[in-house]
Design a protein around this motif. Structure first.
Motif, PDB file in Angstrom:
ATOM      1  N   ILE A  58     -26.377 -17.797  -0.447  1.00  0.00           N
ATOM      2  CA  ILE A  58     -26.487 -19.070  -0.515  1.00  0.00           C
ATOM      3  C   ILE A  58     -25.284 -19.752   0.078  1.00  0.00           C
ATOM      4  O   ILE A  58     -24.136 -19.543  -0.846  1.00  0.00           O
ATOM      5  CB  ILE A  58     -26.935 -19.836  -2.068  1.00  0.00           C
ATOM      6  N   ALA A  59     -25.340 -20.011   1.175  1.00  0.00           N
ATOM      7  CA  ALA A  59     -23.999 -20.537   1.754  1.00  0.00           C
ATOM      8  C   ALA A  59     -23.820 -22.168   1.710  1.00  0.00           C
ATOM      9  O   ALA A  59     -24.783 -22.733   1.603  1.00  0.00           O
ATOM     10  CB  ALA A  59     -24.199 -20.057   3.053  1.00  0.00           C
ATOM     11  N   CYS A  60     -22.775 -22.530   1.979  1.00  0.00           N
ATOM     12  CA  CYS A  60     -22.413 -23.872   1.807  1.00  0.00           C
ATOM     13  C   CYS A  60     -21.708 -24.391   3.326  1.00  0.00           C
ATOM     14  O   CYS A  60     -20.950 -23.786   3.713  1.00  0.00           O
ATOM     15  CB  CYS A  60     -21.212 -24.309   0.874  1.00  0.00           C
ATOM     16  N   ASP A  61     -22.391 -25.457   3.634  1.00  0.00           N
ATOM     17  CA  ASP A  61     -21.912 -26.139   4.978  1.00  0.00           C
ATOM     18  C   ASP A  61     -22.205 -27.569   5.032  1.00  0.00           C
ATOM     19  O   ASP A  61     -23.062 -28.150   4.694  1.00  0.00           O
ATOM     20  CB  ASP A  61     -22.765 -25.495   6.133  1.00  0.00           C
ATOM     21  N   SER A  62     -20.627 -28.204   5.233  1.00  0.00           N
ATOM     22  CA  SER A  62     -20.905 -29.556   5.081  1.00  0.00           C
ATOM     23  C   SER A  62     -21.722 -30.179   6.332  1.00  0.00           C
ATOM     24  O   SER A  62     -21.845 -31.585   6.235  1.00  0.00           O
ATOM     25  CB  SER A  62     -19.578 -30.245   5.071  1.00  0.00           C
ATOM     26  N   ILE A  63     -21.979 -29.582   7.471  1.00  0.00           N
ATOM     27  CA  ILE A  63     -22.832 -30.299   8.383  1.00  0.00           C
ATOM     28  C   ILE A  63     -24.077 -30.533   8.120  1.00  0.00           C
ATOM     29  O   ILE A  63     -24.824 -31.195   8.835  1.00  0.00           O
ATOM     30  CB  ILE A  63     -22.933 -29.084   9.710  1.00  0.00           C
ATOM     31  N   GLU A 118     -24.844 -21.961  15.742  1.00  0.00           N
ATOM     32  CA  GLU A 118     -23.420 -22.488  15.551  1.00  0.00           C
ATOM     33  C   GLU A 118     -23.063 -22.149  14.291  1.00  0.00           C
ATOM     34  O   GLU A 118     -21.961 -21.748  14.030  1.00  0.00           O
ATOM     35  CB  GLU A 118     -23.241 -23.905  15.950  1.00  0.00           C
ATOM     36  N   VAL A 119     -23.881 -22.356  13.024  1.00  0.00           N
ATOM     37  CA  VAL A 119     -23.543 -22.214  11.938  1.00  0.00           C
ATOM     38  C   VAL A 119     -23.243 -20.586  11.627  1.00  0.00           C
ATOM     39  O   VAL A 119     -22.332 -20.165  11.079  1.00  0.00           O
ATOM     40  CB  VAL A 119     -24.814 -22.530  10.694  1.00  0.00           C
ATOM     41  N   GLY A 120     -24.191 -19.748  12.380  1.00  0.00           N
ATOM     42  CA  GLY A 120     -24.149 -18.241  12.357  1.00  0.00           C
ATOM     43  C   GLY A 120     -22.797 -17.815  12.747  1.00  0.00           C
ATOM     44  O   GLY A 120     -22.095 -16.914  12.269  1.00  0.00           O
ATOM     45  N   LYS A 121     -22.348 -18.601  14.004  1.00  0.00           N
ATOM     46  CA  LYS A 121     -20.883 -17.927  14.515  1.00  0.00           C
ATOM     47  C   LYS A 121     -19.720 -18.678  13.474  1.00  0.00           C
ATOM     48  O   LYS A 121     -18.831 -17.802  13.158  1.00  0.00           O
ATOM     49  CB  LYS A 121     -20.703 -18.632  15.815  1.00  0.00           C
ATOM     50  N   CYS A 122     -20.026 -19.697  12.917  1.00  0.00           N
ATOM     51  CA  CYS A 122     -18.906 -20.136  11.991  1.00  0.00           C
ATOM     52  C   CYS A 122     -18.744 -19.260  10.715  1.00  0.00           C
ATOM     53  O   CYS A 122     -17.763 -19.034  10.129  1.00  0.00           O
ATOM     54  CB  CYS A 122     -19.248 -21.571  11.678  1.00  0.00           C
ATOM     55  N   HIS A 123     -19.949 -18.754  10.434  1.00  0.00           N
ATOM     56  CA  HIS A 123     -19.868 -17.955   9.210  1.00  0.00           C
ATOM     57  C   HIS A 123     -20.016 -16.532   9.379  1.00  0.00           C
ATOM     58  O   HIS A 123     -20.144 -15.648   8.383  1.00  0.00           O
ATOM     59  CB  HIS A 123     -21.194 -18.385   8.069  1.00  0.00           C
ATOM     60  N   LYS A 124     -20.092 -16.194  10.616  1.00  0.00           N
ATOM     61  CA  LYS A 124     -20.161 -14.791  11.043  1.00  0.00           C
ATOM     62  C   LYS A 124     -21.291 -13.869  10.294  1.00  0.00           C
ATOM     63  O   LYS A 124     -21.097 -13.062   9.706  1.00  0.00           O
ATOM     64  CB  LYS A 124     -18.899 -14.015  10.685  1.00  0.00           C
ATOM     65  N   LEU A 125     -22.530 -14.767  10.721  1.00  0.00           N
ATOM     66  CA  LEU A 125     -23.702 -14.089  10.185  1.00  0.00           C
ATOM     67  C   LEU A 125     -24.383 -13.138  10.952  1.00  0.00           C
ATOM     68  O   LEU A 125     -23.994 -12.947  12.213  1.00  0.00           O
ATOM     69  CB  LEU A 125     -24.862 -15.128   9.886  1.00  0.00           C
ATOM     70  N   GLU A 126     -25.329 -12.418  10.393  1.00  0.00           N
ATOM     71  CA  GLU A 126     -26.084 -11.494  11.314  1.00  0.00           C
ATOM     72  C   GLU A 126     -27.116 -12.185  12.162  1.00  0.00           C
ATOM     73  O   GLU A 126     -27.756 -13.106  11.676  1.00  0.00           O
ATOM     74  CB  GLU A 126     -26.849 -10.472  10.409  1.00  0.00           C
ATOM     75  N   PHE A 127     -27.262 -11.822  13.492  1.00  0.00           N
ATOM     76  CA  PHE A 127     -28.364 -12.306  14.248  1.00  0.00           C
ATOM     77  C   PHE A 127     -29.096 -11.449  14.591  1.00  0.00           C
ATOM     78  O   PHE A 127     -29.222 -10.245  15.252  1.00  0.00           O
ATOM     79  CB  PHE A 127     -27.480 -12.773  15.554  1.00  0.00           C
ATOM     80  N   THR A 149     -35.574 -30.460   1.530  1.00  0.00           N
ATOM     81  CA  THR A 149     -35.389 -30.258   0.114  1.00  0.00           C
ATOM     82  C   THR A 149     -33.684 -30.270  -0.029  1.00  0.00           C
ATOM     83  O   THR A 149     -33.150 -30.062  -1.118  1.00  0.00           O
ATOM     84  CB  THR A 149     -35.741 -28.831  -0.442  1.00  0.00           C
ATOM     85  N   GLY A 150     -33.033 -30.426   1.093  1.00  0.00           N
ATOM     86  CA  GLY A 150     -31.549 -30.181   1.212  1.00  0.00           C
ATOM     87  C   GLY A 150     -31.102 -28.910   1.072  1.00  0.00           C
ATOM     88  O   GLY A 150     -30.055 -28.495   1.533  1.00  0.00           O
ATOM     89  N   ALA A 151     -32.080 -27.893   1.195  1.00  0.00           N
ATOM     90  CA  ALA A 151     -31.719 -26.616   1.270  1.00  0.00           C
ATOM     91  C   ALA A 151     -32.071 -26.002   2.684  1.00  0.00           C
ATOM     92  O   ALA A 151     -33.547 -26.707   3.096  1.00  0.00           O
ATOM     93  CB  ALA A 151     -32.100 -25.691   0.476  1.00  0.00           C
ATOM     94  N   VAL A 152     -31.581 -25.340   3.320  1.00  0.00           N
ATOM     95  CA  VAL A 152     -32.228 -25.172   4.713  1.00  0.00           C
ATOM     96  C   VAL A 152     -32.060 -23.646   5.099  1.00  0.00           C
ATOM     97  O   VAL A 152     -31.073 -22.908   4.672  1.00  0.00           O
ATOM     98  CB  VAL A 152     -31.250 -25.559   6.032  1.00  0.00           C
ATOM     99  N   LYS A 153     -33.149 -23.076   5.707  1.00  0.00           N
ATOM    100  CA  LYS A 153     -33.263 -21.598   6.114  1.00  0.00           C
ATOM    101  C   LYS A 153     -32.381 -21.441   7.179  1.00  0.00           C
ATOM    102  O   LYS A 153     -32.343 -22.502   8.027  1.00  0.00           O
ATOM    103  CB  LYS A 153     -34.573 -21.041   6.312  1.00  0.00           C
ATOM    104  N   ILE A 154     -31.540 -20.331   7.541  1.00  0.00           N
ATOM    105  CA  ILE A 154     -30.852 -20.276   8.667  1.00  0.00           C
ATOM    106  C   ILE A 154     -31.393 -19.122   9.426  1.00  0.00           C
ATOM    107  O   ILE A 154     -31.273 -18.052   9.071  1.00  0.00           O
ATOM    108  CB  ILE A 154     -29.276 -20.145   8.410  1.00  0.00           C
ATOM    109  N   HIS A 210     -25.891 -28.119   1.249  1.00  0.00           N
ATOM    110  CA  HIS A 210     -24.589 -28.788   1.357  1.00  0.00           C
ATOM    111  C   HIS A 210     -23.525 -28.737   0.178  1.00  0.00           C
ATOM    112  O   HIS A 210     -23.963 -28.853  -1.132  1.00  0.00           O
ATOM    113  CB  HIS A 210     -24.704 -30.570   1.690  1.00  0.00           C
ATOM    114  N   PRO A 211     -22.161 -28.623   0.589  1.00  0.00           N
ATOM    115  CA  PRO A 211     -21.431 -28.004  -0.825  1.00  0.00           C
ATOM    116  C   PRO A 211     -21.336 -29.244  -1.873  1.00  0.00           C
ATOM    117  O   PRO A 211     -20.932 -28.797  -2.872  1.00  0.00           O
ATOM    118  CB  PRO A 211     -19.954 -27.892  -0.140  1.00  0.00           C
TER     119      PRO A 211
END
Length: 358
Positions: free
Chosen positions: A177-182, A204-213, A189-194, A152-153
């Motif tokens: 290390i990406a930030c996402d308010s969702i 949905e996070v991947g689409k928003c941040h244009k991540l590799e699938f 731990t507050g940190a999440v693997k994506i 979380h940012p």
């Protein structure tokens, strides 16, 4: 399987369909005889079968017409996948069970009971000698397809890590290390693997941040080459054990605790549903949903009365949250989607994707 100890994949598609036709020819007549003996008053001159040529041609015609109207389309999305049936299943075909704590369950294809309701914590080493960042997951095997660690940012614990990178425990892949308010900073731990290719929220996070699938599973639920040579070929839940063991040997395993969760099971096979990213065909339900809602809820233009009245609220709840309907199924017995790939011998790209049915 009962008579020959073979699956339909062992037999092959053409032979399997041939066997089903034999069954239909043998037992289809028996069903009709039973209807006659029951005294069913039917127009037998109009008898037909849903898979005969005339009906099959009608299905193809309907599909193409609806496609041309823009109501059917193909898209790459996360779907519910049954690794036993090896097919897509729609949302309403998934049954959910609520798990309150660590619970052993029997899963198709596995001899031993498997534990669910477990939250596993492990560490990602950070670059620049910044130490490590600990994440928690209920599906530790999916770390093989991770692409990002998110925080979380506004979480003060991780402010210093914004814009930094973590290293994958096994393959060394760099994870920003990406930030996402969702994200919920109070979960784990507050940190999440994506893992965008294997989790609806991460998708949905991947689409928003244009991540590799990165898809790490074969259609029968085994680790593919994207999962790394140490785990390739392992069934999903065996990989879960192997990944946990490897984390322990690397000193990155941080323990586990019970965790409430909902587990999705296929209503037909009872197999654990695996979210997978695949190109599938969908029916556009937007527009139809409003018409159906107005037919019940619009007092000035009401066309349908629901009895008992309280179920009108259920009608509204379904249609206000409706999603486009995934109509793809990878079953061998049924009408086939009238769409193909076109191969040209003199084309340098060799394969062109057809834009729709021909």
């Amino acid at each position: 399987m009962r008579e020959r100890k073979l699956t339909h994949h062992d037999v092959g598609r053409e032979n399997f369909v041939s066997e089903v036709w034999k069954w239909k020819d043998e037992y289809g007549g028996t069903i009709l005889k039973q209807l006659r003996r029951l005294g069913a008053s039917l127009d037998w001159s109009r008898e037909c079968f849903t898979m005969d040529d005339k009906r099959s041609n009608a299905v193809t015609e309907a599909f193409v017409r609806i496609y041309k109207e823009g109501l059917i389309y193909r898209d790459l999305r996360l779907i519910n996948w049954d690794c036993v049936l090896r097919t897509t299943i729609f949302d309403i075909e998934v049954d959910y069970i609520d798990i309150k704590e660590k619970t052993p369950l029997k899963v198709l294809g596995y001899k031993n009971m498997l534990e669910f309701g477990v939250l596993t914590s492990f560490a990602y080493p950070l670059e620049e000698n910044l130490g490590e960042i600990i994440v928690a997951t209920t599906r530790v095997e999916t770390l093989l397809g991770d692409t990002v660690v998110a925080v979380h940012p506004d979480d003060p614990r991780y402010k210093r890590l914004h814009g930094k990178f973590a290293s994958h425990p096994f393959n060394g892949r760099r994870h920003p290390i990406a930030c996402d308010s969702i994200l919920d900073p109070n979960f784990g731990t507050g940190a999440v693997k994506i893992t965008p290719a294997h989790d609806p929220n991460d998708f949905e996070v991947g689409k928003c941040h244009k991540l590799e699938f990165i898809n790490i599973f074969t259609d029968d639920g085994k680790i593919n080459s994207n999962g790394g040579s140490d785990f390739v070929g392992m069934p999903c839940f065996e990989a879960r054990v192997a990944v946990t063991k490897a984390l322990k040997s690397n000193g990155l395993y941080k323990g586990e605790e019970k965790n409430e969760m909902r587990l999705g099971l296929c209503s037909r096979s009872n197999d654990v549903v695996e979210p997978m990213i695949k190109p599938q065909w969908y029916v556009n339900c937007h527009g139809i949903d409003k018409e159906a809602l107005d037919a019940v809820m619009d007092d000035t233009n009401k066309k349908i009365e629901i009895t008992p009245k309280q179920y009108a609220a259920e009608w509204k709840r379904w249609l206000e949250n409706i999603r486009d309907w995934c109509i793809s199924r990878q079953l061998w017995w049924g009408h086939r989607v009238p769409a193909w790939y076109v191969t040209l011998e003199d084309d340098e790209l060799t394969v062109l994707k057809n834009k729709g049915p021909t």
